[in-house]
Design a protein around this motif. Structure first.
Motif, PDB file in Angstrom:
ATOM      1  N   VAL A 150      41.797  37.159  38.598  1.00  7.69           N
ATOM      2  CA  VAL A 150      40.718  38.010  39.115  1.00  7.69           C
ATOM      3  C   VAL A 150      41.137  39.471  39.181  1.00  7.69           C
ATOM      4  O   VAL A 150      40.274  40.366  39.231  1.00  7.69           O
ATOM      5  N   ALA A 151      42.446  39.749  39.169  1.00  2.00           N
ATOM      6  CA  ALA A 151      42.922  41.128  39.230  1.00  2.00           C
ATOM      7  C   ALA A 151      42.953  41.803  37.863  1.00  2.00           C
ATOM      8  O   ALA A 151      43.147  43.026  37.779  1.00  2.00           O
ATOM      9  N   LEU A 152      42.741  41.028  36.789  1.00  2.00           N
ATOM     10  CA  LEU A 152      42.749  41.613  35.457  1.00  2.00           C
ATOM     11  C   LEU A 152      41.497  42.445  35.203  1.00  2.00           C
ATOM     12  O   LEU A 152      40.448  42.197  35.805  1.00  2.00           O
ATOM     13  N   PRO A 153      41.566  43.417  34.305  1.00  2.00           N
ATOM     14  CA  PRO A 153      40.391  44.239  34.001  1.00  2.00           C
ATOM     15  C   PRO A 153      39.278  43.400  33.368  1.00  2.00           C
ATOM     16  O   PRO A 153      39.528  42.393  32.708  1.00  2.00           O
ATOM     17  N   GLY A 154      38.043  43.835  33.594  1.00  2.00           N
ATOM     18  CA  GLY A 154      36.894  43.229  32.936  1.00  2.00           C
ATOM     19  C   GLY A 154      36.256  42.069  33.651  1.00  2.00           C
ATOM     20  O   GLY A 154      35.360  41.414  33.102  1.00  2.00           O
ATOM     21  N   VAL A 155      36.673  41.783  34.894  1.00  2.00           N
ATOM     22  CA  VAL A 155      36.124  40.641  35.626  1.00  2.00           C
ATOM     23  C   VAL A 155      34.849  41.056  36.357  1.00  2.00           C
ATOM     24  O   VAL A 155      34.865  41.965  37.185  1.00  2.00           O
ATOM     25  N   ALA A 156      33.751  40.375  36.051  1.00  2.00           N
ATOM     26  CA  ALA A 156      32.479  40.655  36.717  1.00  2.00           C
ATOM     27  C   ALA A 156      32.437  40.003  38.094  1.00  2.00           C
ATOM     28  O   ALA A 156      32.087  40.639  39.089  1.00  2.00           O
ATOM     29  N   PHE A 157      32.782  38.723  38.141  1.00  2.00           N
ATOM     30  CA  PHE A 157      32.846  38.026  39.432  1.00  2.00           C
ATOM     31  C   PHE A 157      33.662  36.751  39.255  1.00  2.00           C
ATOM     32  O   PHE A 157      34.027  36.374  38.131  1.00  2.00           O
ATOM     33  N   ALA A 158      33.963  36.088  40.363  1.00  2.00           N
ATOM     34  CA  ALA A 158      34.665  34.807  40.352  1.00  2.00           C
ATOM     35  C   ALA A 158      33.763  33.763  40.990  1.00  2.00           C
ATOM     36  O   ALA A 158      32.907  34.082  41.818  1.00  2.00           O
ATOM     37  N   ALA A 159      33.956  32.514  40.593  1.00  2.00           N
ATOM     38  CA  ALA A 159      33.163  31.412  41.141  1.00  2.00           C
ATOM     39  C   ALA A 159      34.082  30.237  41.443  1.00  2.00           C
ATOM     40  O   ALA A 159      34.898  29.849  40.602  1.00  2.00           O
ATOM     41  N   LEU A 160      33.940  29.687  42.630  1.00  2.00           N
ATOM     42  CA  LEU A 160      34.810  28.583  43.039  1.00  2.00           C
ATOM     43  C   LEU A 160      34.074  27.671  43.990  1.00  2.00           C
ATOM     44  O   LEU A 160      33.373  28.135  44.898  1.00  2.00           O
ATOM     45  N   THR A 180      39.974  37.890  45.759  1.00  2.00           N
ATOM     46  CA  THR A 180      38.806  38.613  45.257  1.00  2.00           C
ATOM     47  C   THR A 180      38.559  39.898  46.039  1.00  2.00           C
ATOM     48  O   THR A 180      38.128  40.902  45.471  1.00  2.00           O
ATOM     49  N   ARG A 181      38.860  39.875  47.321  1.00  2.00           N
ATOM     50  CA  ARG A 181      38.725  41.104  48.105  1.00  2.00           C
ATOM     51  C   ARG A 181      39.706  42.159  47.622  1.00  2.00           C
ATOM     52  O   ARG A 181      39.362  43.334  47.479  1.00  2.00           O
ATOM     53  N   ALA A 182      40.937  41.731  47.381  1.00  2.00           N
ATOM     54  CA  ALA A 182      41.950  42.676  46.917  1.00  2.00           C
ATOM     55  C   ALA A 182      41.570  43.274  45.565  1.00  2.00           C
ATOM     56  O   ALA A 182      41.832  44.452  45.299  1.00  2.00           O
ATOM     57  N   ALA A 183      40.935  42.455  44.714  1.00  2.00           N
ATOM     58  CA  ALA A 183      40.544  42.917  43.377  1.00  2.00           C
ATOM     59  C   ALA A 183      39.162  43.567  43.373  1.00  2.00           C
ATOM     60  O   ALA A 183      38.734  44.060  42.334  1.00  2.00           O
ATOM     61  N   GLN A 184      38.475  43.559  44.521  1.00  2.00           N
ATOM     62  CA  GLN A 184      37.120  44.087  44.641  1.00  2.00           C
ATOM     63  C   GLN A 184      36.178  43.413  43.638  1.00  2.00           C
ATOM     64  O   GLN A 184      35.395  44.056  42.944  1.00  2.00           O
ATOM     65  N   VAL A 185      36.280  42.084  43.621  1.00  2.00           N
ATOM     66  CA  VAL A 185      35.462  41.250  42.743  1.00  2.00           C
ATOM     67  C   VAL A 185      34.625  40.318  43.622  1.00  2.00           C
ATOM     68  O   VAL A 185      35.166  39.672  44.525  1.00  2.00           O
ATOM     69  N   PRO A 186      33.323  40.213  43.388  1.00  2.00           N
ATOM     70  CA  PRO A 186      32.498  39.293  44.185  1.00  2.00           C
ATOM     71  C   PRO A 186      32.897  37.836  43.955  1.00  2.00           C
ATOM     72  O   PRO A 186      33.326  37.458  42.855  1.00  2.00           O
ATOM     73  N   LEU A 187      32.730  37.015  44.994  1.00  2.00           N
ATOM     74  CA  LEU A 187      33.049  35.596  44.920  1.00  2.00           C
ATOM     75  C   LEU A 187      31.793  34.773  45.168  1.00  2.00           C
ATOM     76  O   LEU A 187      31.167  34.869  46.231  1.00  2.00           O
ATOM     77  N   LEU A 188      31.423  33.974  44.173  1.00  2.00           N
ATOM     78  CA  LEU A 188      30.327  33.019  44.295  1.00  2.00           C
ATOM     79  C   LEU A 188      30.916  31.672  44.684  1.00  2.00           C
ATOM     80  O   LEU A 188      31.765  31.129  43.968  1.00  2.00           O
ATOM     81  N   VAL A 189      30.472  31.128  45.803  1.00  2.00           N
ATOM     82  CA  VAL A 189      30.997  29.855  46.299  1.00  2.00           C
ATOM     83  C   VAL A 189      29.949  28.763  46.122  1.00  2.00           C
ATOM     84  O   VAL A 189      28.802  28.903  46.569  1.00  2.00           O
ATOM     85  N   ASP A 190      30.362  27.694  45.463  1.00  2.00           N
ATOM     86  CA  ASP A 190      29.531  26.499  45.349  1.00  2.00           C
ATOM     87  C   ASP A 190      29.816  25.620  46.559  1.00  2.00           C
ATOM     88  O   ASP A 190      30.851  24.967  46.638  1.00  2.00           O
ATOM     89  N   ALA A 191      28.877  25.611  47.502  1.00  2.00           N
ATOM     90  CA  ALA A 191      29.026  24.801  48.710  1.00  2.00           C
ATOM     91  C   ALA A 191      28.044  23.639  48.707  1.00  2.00           C
ATOM     92  O   ALA A 191      27.683  23.116  49.766  1.00  2.00           O
TER      93      ALA A 191
END
Length: 392
Positions: A150-160, A180-191
């Protein structure tokens, strides 16, 4: 010598011929309170909640109350909660919206190899560059690898996912959220498998999808929660003030909210009871030769377990159980139409055929589990015997 024969064992399933459903994963029975709420909404909330007349305002009050109740459980503001026609519809709305909102950041989505097919299909349809994290034999991701990706360039968001829908393993969501917070990437959670069974992951998501059908709230509605600060761009041409143009069934929405409150009130009691019953199933299955119990033994959903049986086919096992009045699921996603094995089990590196998934509904009793366990070794033995494999 008489012409009578003596059976080698009792009839499968015993003398109890009631239909028993042990396949409640994503499809739990609507509770009595939910049924009452649904009927009340049919009576009081039949009007269009967008209208300003008396009947419309009454319907709107039911809708707003439902929204507020769900938001409270999820740790969201009322205006951050939306109701979809289904959890799948929620995924198919939020995935492209997140990608469009974050297109300046890139087109890569970091996720795991064991996510729900609805999410993976939504990603594939958008053409996103999906980077899937491998999992261990328990279906758990490597947190360090997730953080690196998630810290790599080009990440739109993460999903877990919060917990796996096939083998019940809980993911390290806290570590994923920190990354994701450290990388400033949104996190989509499947609950979709966890809400109503585990404490809601409050504060650990930017977007979240939940399934009322999993907590006893009935079919016909899904939940999408989206933090107001999360950048999105909606991808439909009409009703820009709503995530799901055309609206959602108000009775279904109201029943979903009422049963979520019910599930939260009773969650600890239900979880304790279900965990004990599932422990019995896991222990009994582990004693059968050539049977492997899957998923984390402790960090898991309380009401679900999956095991794999060597030398048998999942469809044959399910059919044999159904013949004696017991419905079970399969940890394998293979169907008669596709014959494709489960991508979850394949990613775990375990047996992808001969899988049985048991998901206990809120009203399953100890006697129900006794009946299943009495039949389990006989069913496996008979299916193995039909394939020319020695029985147990």
């Amino acid at each position: 010598m008489s012409g009578e024969t003596t059976p080698s064992h009792a009839p499968l399933g015993g003398t109890d011929r009631r239909h028993l459903n042990l396949d409640a994963g994503g499809n739990s029975r609507l509770t009595e309170l939910g049924r009452t709420a649904y009927l009340q909404a049919l009576e009081d909330g039949w009007a269009d909640p967008r209208r300003i007349h008396h009947d419309g305002r009454r319907a709107r009050a039911l809708f707003d109350g439902a929204r507020e109740a769900v938001a409270q459980v999820l740790g969201a503001r009322t205006e951050e909660v939306w109701f979809a026609p289904s959890p799948t519809a929620a995924f198919h709305a939020v995935v492209p919206a997140l990608l469009q909102g974050r297109k300046r950041a890139g087109n890569t989505v970091v996720t795991s190899k064991v996510e729900r097919s609805a999410l993976l299909n939504a990603l594939a349809f958008t053409g996103a560059d999906t980077r899937q994290i491998a999992v261990d034999e328990q279906a758990r991701i490597d947190s360090e690898q997730f953080a690196h990706e998630v810290a790599l360039p080009g990440v739109a968001f993460a999903a877990l996912q919060h917990a796996n829908h096939e083998v019940a393993t809980v993911q390290p969501l806290e570590a994923a959220r920190e990354a994701t917070r450290a990388a400033q990437v949104p996190l989509l959670v499947d609950a979709t498998s966890s809400i109503g069974h585990l404490p809601a992951p409050q504060g650990l998501w930017d977007a979240l999808v939940a399934s009322p059908a999993d907590w006893g709230g009935g079919q016909g509605v899904g939940v999408l929660a989206l933090k107001a600060r999360t950048r999105t761009r909606r991808t439909w041409p009409e009703d820009q003030d709503a995530w799901f143009p055309g609206g959602t069934s108000l009775p279904a929405v109201f029943a979903a909210a009422v049963t979520l409150q019910e599930a939260e009130r009773e969650r600890q009691q239900r979880a304790t009871r279900a965990h004990a019953l599932v422990e019995r199933i896991r222990s009994a299955a582990a004693l059968i030769p050539d049977v492997q119990v899957l998923g984390d033994p402790s960090a898991r959903l309380p009401h679900m377990t999956t095991f794999s049986c060597l030398y048998v086919d999942s469809e044959a096992l399910m059919s044999q159980f159904d013949r004696i009045g017991i419905a079970v699921g399969s940890g394998s996603a293979c169907t008669s139409a596709t014959l494709e094995p489960s991508h979850v089990l394949a990613a775990m590196g375990v047996l992808t055929h001969g899988n049985v998934r048991v998901a206990l509904d809120w009203d399953v009793t100890e006697a129900d589990v006794d009946r299943f366990l009495a039949a389990l070794p006989q069913v496996i033995a008979e299916v193995r015997g039909s394939l020319g494999v020695d029985g147990l």
